[in-house]
Design an enzyme around this catalytic site. Sequence first.
Site, PDB file in Angstrom:
ATOM      1  N   GLY A   1       0.780  -1.236   0.000  1.00  0.00           N
ATOM      2  CA  GLY A   1       0.000   0.000   0.000  1.00  0.00           C
ATOM      3  C   GLY A   1       0.811   1.284   0.000  1.00  0.00           C
TER       4      GLY A   1
ATOM      5  N   ASP B   1       0.569   3.907   3.680  1.00  0.00           N
ATOM      6  CA  ASP B   1      -0.639   4.596   3.212  1.00  0.00           C
ATOM      7  C   ASP B   1      -1.596   4.907   4.351  1.00  0.00           C
ATOM      8  OD1 ASP B   1      -1.190   1.935   3.600  1.00  0.00           O
ATOM      9  OD2 ASP B   1      -2.145   1.604   1.658  1.00  0.00           O
TER      10      ASP B   1
ATOM     11  N   ASP C   1      -3.975   2.305  10.974  1.00  0.00           N
ATOM     12  CA  ASP C   1      -5.300   1.900  11.455  1.00  0.00           C
ATOM     13  C   ASP C   1      -5.161   1.393  12.891  1.00  0.00           C
ATOM     14  OD1 ASP C   1      -7.814   0.892  11.858  1.00  0.00           O
ATOM     15  OD2 ASP C   1      -7.980  -0.169   9.978  1.00  0.00           O
TER      16      ASP C   1
ATOM     17  N   LYS D   1      -6.590   6.596  10.647  1.00  0.00           N
ATOM     18  CA  LYS D   1      -8.011   6.344  10.921  1.00  0.00           C
ATOM     19  C   LYS D   1      -8.296   6.611  12.387  1.00  0.00           C
ATOM     20  CE  LYS D   1     -10.112   3.025   8.484  1.00  0.00           C
ATOM     21  NZ  LYS D   1     -10.703   1.728   8.112  1.00  0.00           N
TER      22      LYS D   1
ATOM     23  N   PHE E   1     -14.031   2.166   5.620  1.00  0.00           N
ATOM     24  CA  PHE E   1     -13.111   1.401   4.768  1.00  0.00           C
ATOM     25  C   PHE E   1     -12.898   2.196   3.480  1.00  0.00           C
ATOM     26  CE2 PHE E   1     -11.642  -1.820   1.854  1.00  0.00           C
ATOM     27  CZ  PHE E   1     -10.764  -2.532   2.639  1.00  0.00           C
ATOM     28  N   VAL E   2     -11.649   2.559   3.224  1.00  0.00           N
ATOM     29  CA  VAL E   2     -11.350   3.385   2.046  1.00  0.00           C
ATOM     30  C   VAL E   2     -10.379   2.667   1.110  1.00  0.00           C
ATOM     31  CG1 VAL E   2     -11.821   5.626   3.106  1.00  0.00           C
ATOM     32  CG2 VAL E   2      -9.533   4.616   3.341  1.00  0.00           C
TER      33      VAL E   2
ATOM     34  N   ARG F   1      -6.089  -0.050  -6.013  1.00  0.00           N
ATOM     35  CA  ARG F   1      -4.903   0.691  -5.568  1.00  0.00           C
ATOM     36  C   ARG F   1      -4.574   1.826  -6.539  1.00  0.00           C
ATOM     37  NH1 ARG F   1      -2.377  -2.408  -1.496  1.00  0.00           N
ATOM     38  NH2 ARG F   1      -2.491  -4.660  -1.746  1.00  0.00           N
TER      39      ARG F   1
HETATM   40  C1  PRP Z   1      -2.646  -2.117   5.218  1.00  0.00           C
HETATM   41  C2  PRP Z   1      -2.005  -0.749   5.044  1.00  0.00           C
HETATM   42  C3  PRP Z   1      -1.075  -0.626   6.224  1.00  0.00           C
HETATM   43  C4  PRP Z   1      -1.766  -1.455   7.288  1.00  0.00           C
HETATM   44  C5  PRP Z   1      -2.389  -0.555   8.313  1.00  0.00           C
HETATM   45  O1  PRP Z   1      -1.801  -3.077   4.708  1.00  0.00           O
HETATM   46  O2  PRP Z   1      -1.322  -0.676   3.811  1.00  0.00           O
HETATM   47  O3  PRP Z   1       0.203  -1.155   5.960  1.00  0.00           O
HETATM   48  O4  PRP Z   1      -2.769  -2.240   6.635  1.00  0.00           O
HETATM   49  O5  PRP Z   1      -3.151  -1.262   9.231  1.00  0.00           O
HETATM   50  P1  PRP Z   1      -2.804  -1.417  10.771  1.00  0.00           P
HETATM   51  O6  PRP Z   1      -2.456  -0.059  11.287  1.00  0.00           O
HETATM   52  O7  PRP Z   1      -4.086  -1.950  11.332  1.00  0.00           O
HETATM   53  O8  PRP Z   1      -1.681  -2.404  10.899  1.00  0.00           O
HETATM   54  P2  PRP Z   1      -2.243  -4.578   4.315  1.00  0.00           P
HETATM   55  O9  PRP Z   1      -1.903  -5.510   5.415  1.00  0.00           O
HETATM   56  O10 PRP Z   1      -3.669  -4.577   3.857  1.00  0.00           O
HETATM   57  O11 PRP Z   1      -1.272  -4.921   3.117  1.00  0.00           O
HETATM   58  P3  PRP Z   1      -1.128  -4.139   1.728  1.00  0.00           P
HETATM   59  O12 PRP Z   1      -0.292  -2.926   2.012  1.00  0.00           O
HETATM   60  O13 PRP Z   1      -0.440  -5.116   0.866  1.00  0.00           O
HETATM   61  O14 PRP Z   1      -2.499  -3.777   1.258  1.00  0.00           O
END
Ligand code: PRP
Length: 182
Positions: free
Chosen positions: A44, A100, A103, A131, A152-153, A165
């Site tokens: 991300g 990105d 959360d 978030k 959810f965005v 993406r």
């Molecule tokens: C998403 C995003 C962050 C993480 C944030 O990654 O890109 O890295 O979740 O969430 P958190 O604060 O709850 O840990 P994801 O695991 O979906 O992998 P991706 O980047 O490959 O989409």
Amino acid sequence: MHADIERELISQTQIAERIETLAAEIVRDHAAAGEISMVPVLTGGMIFCSDLIRKMPIAMKIGMLAVSSYPGRAVHSHGAVLTDARVGDLNGRHVVIVDDILDTGGTLKLVQSELLERGAAAVRSCVLLRKLRAGVSPMPCDYVGFDIPDEFVVGYGLDYDDYYRNLPSICTLKPAAFARRA
Ligand code: PRP
């Protein structure tokens, strides 16, 4: 793809303007160090990082970490797991993690300790989105682009089942889009 968008939360223009400011702050804060290592968290964080670094006139190396916590169609964290690391020698270096979204904070916590274990002298973090959840204090983060509500965005690196993406702005999805990909 655009037919799946419910609402645009943050436009391309807003993102570009905010990146200018964040880049200037990071460069200013690392002026004394003289150089920096930028570490995007894949997948991300790659789009945000690629735009951010091109606004940063400072000596720089780039490493990459891959972490997964929302595999496939997950919309709640399954726990952060490091799946790949290509960061080179970080011994004594000043590092900025780029992601990105912040959360639950699980990803950032994992990545921070991983980079310190690898010998980084200082680790700061930069996220495009943070978030906000009612009653929960967010994890500290040095540079935050935008605070967003608990929705959810997708877009600008953020995905649902690895799609969306490549949307240039931050959007919510119509319920029908989730249902179609379920
Ligand atoms: C998403 C995003 C962050 C993480 C944030 O990654 O890109 O890295 O979740 O969430 P958190 O604060 O709850 O840990 P994801 O695991 O979906 O992998 P991706 O980047 O490959 O989409």
